[in-house]
Scaffold this active site. Structure first.
Site, PDB file in Angstrom:
ATOM      1  N   LYS A  52     -55.093 -88.843 -10.838  1.00 42.08           N
ATOM      2  CA  LYS A  52     -54.675 -87.886 -11.875  1.00 42.08           C
ATOM      3  C   LYS A  52     -53.166 -87.966 -12.076  1.00 42.08           C
ATOM      4  CE  LYS A  52     -58.509 -84.782 -11.022  1.00 42.08           C
ATOM      5  NZ  LYS A  52     -59.068 -83.754 -10.162  1.00 42.08           N
ATOM      6  N   GLN A  96     -57.914 -78.700  -6.644  1.00 40.47           N
ATOM      7  CA  GLN A  96     -58.899 -79.747  -6.355  1.00 40.47           C
ATOM      8  C   GLN A  96     -60.010 -79.208  -5.451  1.00 40.47           C
ATOM      9  OE1 GLN A  96     -58.820 -83.012  -7.600  1.00 40.47           O
ATOM     10  NE2 GLN A  96     -60.846 -83.125  -6.683  1.00 40.47           N
ATOM     11  N   ASP A 119     -59.369 -76.753 -15.885  1.00 40.35           N
ATOM     12  CA  ASP A 119     -60.751 -77.157 -15.583  1.00 40.35           C
ATOM     13  C   ASP A 119     -61.782 -76.342 -16.354  1.00 40.35           C
ATOM     14  OD1 ASP A 119     -60.941 -79.351 -13.924  1.00 40.35           O
ATOM     15  OD2 ASP A 119     -60.577 -78.198 -12.093  1.00 40.35           O
TER      16      ASP A 119
END
Ligand code: NAD
Length: 296
Positions: A52, A96, A119
């Site tokens: 990422k 994460q 997200d």
């Protein structure tokens, strides 16, 4: 023989478009900022986070990673998130997963400001998606990336039957809402769907999207001729081979178009995460986006 939906090539197009958008934002002194928090040293998570980081840098997004020890307290983690919520340089926050067991993942997701929830897991954003609200809000990146693949391939959705296999909050449920918002009729199948019903629905489906983590769950015989098949699954077999949830060889012989694994949905997820980061930055500075989620 089905046409291959090339996720790598489409992700590349998305990144090009994003790099252009970032340049435009920079002329207005805006640099989109993504902060990733990683707890502990799970090797797979470390790789995801590094990927990422690299991808963000390539399109000109300011990226920072906050690395926390596996035994960090929930209170400390929440304090860090609340500080990031207040930080004007940070447009997007991602924690994460998986988190160590002593941390309440739901509470963490709820603490990320809905305006920075890259997200799309904050219940406020999930609710907006379910309600098909008109304004912009972040949506889970894997299903959002699937929509980009479908649009890039001009797959008709209105009035079509889409069957989604798997009902996780990460894949199946947001996928259902996105397809329904695009005026498809959607059936959501899961582990308790009886076999005969599953078979009959799959056989009628114009679009099949599978995200279960079960290799070979859907085979060519399950499909209607010419169906579009999107395989979200990523499974590592004992011989090291990476496969999806769809038996590619048999499905390719029946489908009209299909995503490979690897090289289908996978590359889209990170590209879409970057897309959402840029969209959030534009939102924070009240810059109008061309279309809610359509990038190419
Ligand atoms: P999950 O374990 O949270 O959900 C799996 C879902 O599959 C559940 O809803 C379950 O009910 C359903 N399921 C289980 N057995 C089934 C059966 N026999 N028939 C129908 N449905 C069944 O998993 P997840 O996080 O949604 O991930 C699913 C897969 O997608 C995994 O392989 C994961 O690695 C992959 N994934 C890929 C990406 C990507 O970027 N390509 C992103 C997220 C997840």
């Amino acid at each position: 023989m089905a046409e291959i939906i090339d996720g790598k090539a489409i992700a590349q197009l998305v990144r090009q478009k994003l790099a252009e958008q970032v340049e435009v934002l920079k002329t207005k002194s805006i640099v989109p900022g993504l902060t990733v928090i990683i707890v502990g040293d799970d090797p797979a998570s470390q790789i995801y986070v590094r990927n990422k980081e690299r991808a963000a840098q390539k399109v000109g997004i300011a990226h920072q990673t906050i690395r926390l020890a596996a035994d960090v307290t929930e209170a400390s983690l929440l304090t860090i998130i609340k500080k990031l919520n207040q930080d004007d340089q940070v447009d997007a926050i991602l924690v994460q997963s998986p988190l160590p067991n002593h941390l309440n993942e739901q509470l963490v997701q709820e603490t990320i400001s809905p305006e920075k929830d890259v997200d799309g897991f904050n219940p406020i954003n999930i609710g907006k998606l379910y309600a098909n609200r008109h304004e912009y809000y972040p949506v889970a990146n894997t299903p959002k990336g699937v929509m980009t693949l479908l649009m890039a391939h001009h797959v008709p959705l209105r009035g079509k039957l889409a069957v989604v296999v798997g009902r996780s909050i990460l894949v199946g449920k947001p996928m259902l809402s996105l397809l329904e918002a695009a005026n498809a009729s959607v059936a959501l199948l899961h582990r308790y769907t009886p076999d005969d019903l599953r078979r009959s629905l799959l056989k009628q489906a114009d679009i099949v999207i599978v995200g279960t983590g079960i290799p070979g769950l859907v085979v060519g015989d399950d499909l209607k001729s010419g169906a579009t098949v999107i395989d979200v699954g990523i499974n590592r077999l004992s011989d090291g081979q990476l496969v999806g949830d769809v038996d590619f060889a048999s499905a390719q012989a029946v489908a009209g178009a299909i995503t490979p694994v690897p090289g289908g949905v996978g590359p889209m997820t990170i590209a879409t995460l970057l897309q959402t980061t840029v969209e959030l930055a534009a939102q924070h500075h009240q810059i109008e986006l061309a279309d809610k989620w359509q990038i190419i």
